[in-house]
Design a protein around this motif. Structure first.
Motif, PDB file in Angstrom:
ATOM      1  N   ASP A 175      44.551  34.790  34.262  1.00  0.00           N
ATOM      2  CA  ASP A 175      43.444  33.816  33.714  1.00  0.00           C
ATOM      3  C   ASP A 175      42.376  35.272  33.385  1.00  0.00           C
ATOM      4  O   ASP A 175      41.670  34.827  32.227  1.00  0.00           O
ATOM      5  CB  ASP A 175      42.910  33.028  34.664  1.00  0.00           C
ATOM      6  CG  ASP A 175      43.962  31.867  34.838  1.00  0.00           C
ATOM      7  OD1 ASP A 175      44.929  31.709  33.875  1.00  0.00           O
ATOM      8  OD2 ASP A 175      43.576  31.149  35.755  1.00  0.00           O
ATOM      9  N   CYS A 176      42.068  35.926  33.930  1.00  0.00           N
ATOM     10  CA  CYS A 176      41.054  37.013  33.815  1.00  0.00           C
ATOM     11  C   CYS A 176      41.229  37.761  32.562  1.00  0.00           C
ATOM     12  O   CYS A 176      40.454  37.904  31.553  1.00  0.00           O
ATOM     13  CB  CYS A 176      40.860  37.929  35.080  1.00  0.00           C
ATOM     14  SG  CYS A 176      39.804  39.253  34.588  1.00  0.00           S
ATOM     15  N   VAL A 177      42.652  38.162  32.452  1.00  0.00           N
ATOM     16  CA  VAL A 177      43.113  39.016  31.049  1.00  0.00           C
ATOM     17  C   VAL A 177      43.042  38.050  29.827  1.00  0.00           C
ATOM     18  O   VAL A 177      42.619  38.481  28.757  1.00  0.00           O
ATOM     19  CB  VAL A 177      44.495  39.453  31.425  1.00  0.00           C
ATOM     20  CG1 VAL A 177      45.209  39.812  30.218  1.00  0.00           C
ATOM     21  CG2 VAL A 177      44.530  40.612  32.554  1.00  0.00           C
ATOM     22  N   ALA A 203      43.373  45.255  29.448  1.00  0.00           N
ATOM     23  CA  ALA A 203      42.498  44.289  30.108  1.00  0.00           C
ATOM     24  C   ALA A 203      42.701  43.965  31.500  1.00  0.00           C
ATOM     25  O   ALA A 203      41.760  43.939  32.470  1.00  0.00           O
ATOM     26  CB  ALA A 203      42.514  43.005  29.201  1.00  0.00           C
ATOM     27  N   LEU A 204      43.886  44.359  31.985  1.00  0.00           N
ATOM     28  CA  LEU A 204      44.238  44.195  33.302  1.00  0.00           C
ATOM     29  C   LEU A 204      43.532  45.019  34.376  1.00  0.00           C
ATOM     30  O   LEU A 204      43.186  44.716  35.507  1.00  0.00           O
ATOM     31  CB  LEU A 204      45.751  44.337  33.598  1.00  0.00           C
ATOM     32  CG  LEU A 204      46.100  43.913  34.945  1.00  0.00           C
ATOM     33  CD1 LEU A 204      45.864  42.632  35.624  1.00  0.00           C
ATOM     34  CD2 LEU A 204      47.884  44.458  34.784  1.00  0.00           C
ATOM     35  N   ALA A 205      43.235  46.236  33.681  1.00  0.00           N
ATOM     36  CA  ALA A 205      42.638  47.313  34.629  1.00  0.00           C
ATOM     37  C   ALA A 205      41.248  46.855  34.919  1.00  0.00           C
ATOM     38  O   ALA A 205      40.905  47.068  36.149  1.00  0.00           O
ATOM     39  CB  ALA A 205      42.561  48.741  33.956  1.00  0.00           C
ATOM     40  N   ARG A 206      40.432  46.162  33.970  1.00  0.00           N
ATOM     41  CA  ARG A 206      39.181  45.909  34.130  1.00  0.00           C
ATOM     42  C   ARG A 206      39.252  44.624  35.087  1.00  0.00           C
ATOM     43  O   ARG A 206      38.327  44.475  36.075  1.00  0.00           O
ATOM     44  CB  ARG A 206      38.723  45.388  32.907  1.00  0.00           C
ATOM     45  CG  ARG A 206      38.332  46.640  31.808  1.00  0.00           C
ATOM     46  CD  ARG A 206      37.385  46.405  30.551  1.00  0.00           C
ATOM     47  NE  ARG A 206      38.406  45.123  29.752  1.00  0.00           N
ATOM     48  CZ  ARG A 206      38.921  45.598  28.818  1.00  0.00           C
ATOM     49  NH1 ARG A 206      39.246  46.919  28.851  1.00  0.00           N
ATOM     50  NH2 ARG A 206      39.777  44.745  27.985  1.00  0.00           N
ATOM     51  N   CYS A 207      40.245  43.923  35.088  1.00  0.00           N
ATOM     52  CA  CYS A 207      40.174  42.544  35.977  1.00  0.00           C
ATOM     53  C   CYS A 207      40.344  43.052  37.368  1.00  0.00           C
ATOM     54  O   CYS A 207      40.113  42.374  38.292  1.00  0.00           O
ATOM     55  CB  CYS A 207      41.112  41.577  35.355  1.00  0.00           C
ATOM     56  SG  CYS A 207      40.927  40.988  34.040  1.00  0.00           S
TER      57      CYS A 207
END
Lengths: 179, 436
Positions: free
Chosen positions: A168-170, A115-119
């Protein structure tokens, strides 16, 4: 080629595959217990050597990450004996508790990594550059500040803000994708 | 956890991630983690994110070609035991005075060459002048060469406007320039409204056009390019080019013709004041080779060289023994209450070249300390004072005689700060340009 040589080659291939696939997760576990990156990398190297030595003891089909992290845990404990007092962040009992918690979160941490990659893609390029410069091997905040043209204090503040944003994004990403 | 507890834990995690956790914070973090499983889960997520960021950053680095390590010349002749004899004949007690009225911007580059350069406005910079962060250069016609403290060189072709942002970055407002980066300056970045170009080593030409677009040509080496606000990056290798507009990156027409035209370069005149070695006052550069044993311990003598120890503002050059200040074994320079800690461990049994420079003075209204290891800029510190005088030639003292756990070689003092080109020449040939 003899049967035993074939088996040994298969085992080496399997080890290489598993290490390539899971090294990041093992490093993540070590880095959680040893926050200083260079030390965590040293321990990962030592752990990898032990994994190679002991790989014949690994039972195929069982959890490789859990097995490898158990080895990493003992390397972390051993390394603490060598560290100067100033390098030790966690007290023994806290380290035990954090290690226990981390061992139960391998899957979640892996999801958060994806998920971090997308954020990261959503960040402003200037912010992303600051953050990734900070995390380059051997880099420190001073360098990231210099390269981004910020003062040191401004860089510390920006990094804290960006980590909060990403955290928070993740969390939100996983909340929306988890049924 | 309450919001306040989450906030507090976030702050502690950030301090830990940035390697500036105080002892009080360490105790606080241990207490919080010991008391609550929720706090431990939060910490594991936060630490996992740090590990992931290390991973993503390394991936990006792996995508780019790794710059070669600077060439290190081996120096078999060790003379640490004899340093005292040389010390007695050289200088450097630095006397500092006069606080500046306002904080000036630090210098990050030099004008190192020009040809028929005409500047907009009155009195443009002259070769040898240092350039401040944020300084704008408006070249009306001719050529001008700017050398950044990182070692990157940029040749402007008038009419061109450039803003100097840092030792590692510049902003091209309009015009044409060619950046050249040696290995130690890989990562130097030029940005404008259409594209950001990171030179990964080699020569890259950038030309803006009247529509707001820009053409980028990798003459040799490679460069990473990206349009502002876009995540995707285009890696240009030798003899590749792209034209960037608001709509993205397009191929460049007639590239072969352009490449042969760009290969013809006009010579530049370099009229800066020649650098001289000094035996007396006004030493502004101290440079030497040093080798620190791998097993050198912080308990041993860590000071490599010390100057003006009897004065109120001695210059101290040492390897760092305090991990809280930075990498153990990195170069640590102190002057006038300020210090720089580098990022290269000298404590590896290898020879490293060290250069410490005092830049600026009364004329420029600022005084800076700069530190280079193996030709790479490791840090700059503005000093609170603005004037420095050379001291008495007999006041040089070496701290710890002999130097325990290390060797020193080819110590020189120069009468002005060296440009990155001069420093590179010194490292490669053990002589300054012009055979000094």
């Amino acid at each position: 080629m003899s049967e035993s040589a074939d088996a040994s080659l298969d085992q080496q291939k399997q080890l290489m595959l598993l290490m390539t696939q899971h090294q990041r997760r093992i490093f993540g576990y070590i880095h959680t217990l040893v926050p200083r990156r260079a030390d965590a990398e040293d321990i990962l190297q030592e752990t990898s050597l032990v994994i190679v030595e002991k790989f014949s003891e690994f039972k195929p089909g069982t959890d490789f990450v859990a097995w490898a992290c158990q080895i990493a845990w003992w390397r972390v404990r051993a390394a603490r004996q060598k560290f100067a007092r100033s390098k030790v962040v966690f007290d023994d009992d806290v380290l035990d508790s954090v290690a226990h918690t981390a061992a139960t979160m391998h899957a979640e941490v892996s999801d958060r990594h994806e998920a971090l990659a997308r954020c990261l893609q959503r960040l402003h390029p200037r912010d992303r550059e600051l953050l990734l410069t900070r995390y380059e091997p051997g880099a420190r905040v001073e360098e990231a500040a210099e390269r981004s043209g910020r003062s040191l204090e401004a860089a510390y503040k920006a990094l804290a803000r960006l980590r909060k944003l990403l955290f928070d994004c993740v969390t939100n990403q996983l909340a929306t994708t988890t049924p | 956890m309450t919001d306040a507890e989450t906030l507090e834990l976030t702050e502690l995690c950030n301090a830990l991630a940035d390697d500036r956790l105080t002892e009080a914070q360490r105790v606080q973090l241990n207490e919080r983690l010991a008391a609550s499983e929720e706090a431990r889960v939060f910490y594991v997520r936060f630490a996992g994110m740090n590990a992931s960021l290390c991973d993503y950053s390394s991936e990006l680095q792996a995508d780019a070609p790794a710059p070669p390590k600077p060439k290190i010349i081996r120096h078999p002749m060790a003379w640490w035991a004899g340093i005292g004899a040389i010390a007695a004949s050289l200088v450097a007690a630095f006397v500092l005075h006069e606080k500046p009225a306002v904080d000036p911007a630090p210098s990050v580059a030099w004008l190192t060459g020009s040809k028929d350069a005409q500047w907009n406005g009155s009195g443009g910079p002259q070769p040898g002048d240092s350039l401040e962060r944020g300084q704008r250069l408006d070249l009306q016609s001719g050529l001008a060469e700017v050398t950044f403290d990182s070692g990157a060189r940029v040749v402007l072709e008038g009419p061109t406007s450039l803003e100097v942002e840092s030792a590692w970055a510049a902003s091209l407002k309009s015009g044409v320039l060619t950046t050249s980066t040696p290995s130690e300056a890989a990562g130097f970045r030029v940005a404008n409204t259409a594209v950001a170009v990171t030179n990964l080593g080699g020569d890259v030409r950038i030309e803006t056009d009247h529509t707001g677009g820009a053409e980028v040509v990798a003459l040799n080496g490679s460069a990473e390019t990206a349009a502002p606000g876009r995540a995707e990056k285009v890696l240009l290798k030798s003899k590749q080019a792209r034209h960037f507009t608001g709509g993205g990156a397009m191929p460049v027409a007639d590239l072969d013709k352009k490449l042969s035209r760009f290969a013809q370069r006009a010579g530049l005149e370099r009229k800066g004041r020649p650098v001289k070695l000094t035996q007396g006052s006004n030493a502004r550069t101290v440079a030497f080779w040093v080798r620190i044993a791998k097993d050198a311990t912080p308990g041993q003598q860590a000071e490599i060289a010390g100057f003006g120890r009897q004065k109120s503002n001695p210059l101290r050059v040492a390897w760092n023994t305090t991990p809280e200040h930075g990498l153990l074994g990195a170069l640590r320079t102190e002057l006038a209450g300020e210090s720089i800690v580098g990022r290269t461990s000298l404590r590896d049994g290898e020879w490293h070249h060290v250069a410490v420079m005092i830049v600026g003075g009364k004329k420029t209204g600022r005084l800076e300390l700069k530190q280079y290891v193996d030709g790479q800029l490791e840090g700059t510190k503005m000093l609170a004072r603005k004037k420095v005088d050379g001291g008495d030639a007999r006041e040089f003292v070496h701290a710890g005689d002999p130097m325990v756990g290390g060797e020193l070689d080819k110590l020189i003092f120069a009468d002005r700060p060296l440009t990155p080109f001069e420093l590179r020449t010194l490292i490669d040939t053990n002589a300054l340009p012009g055979g000094v």
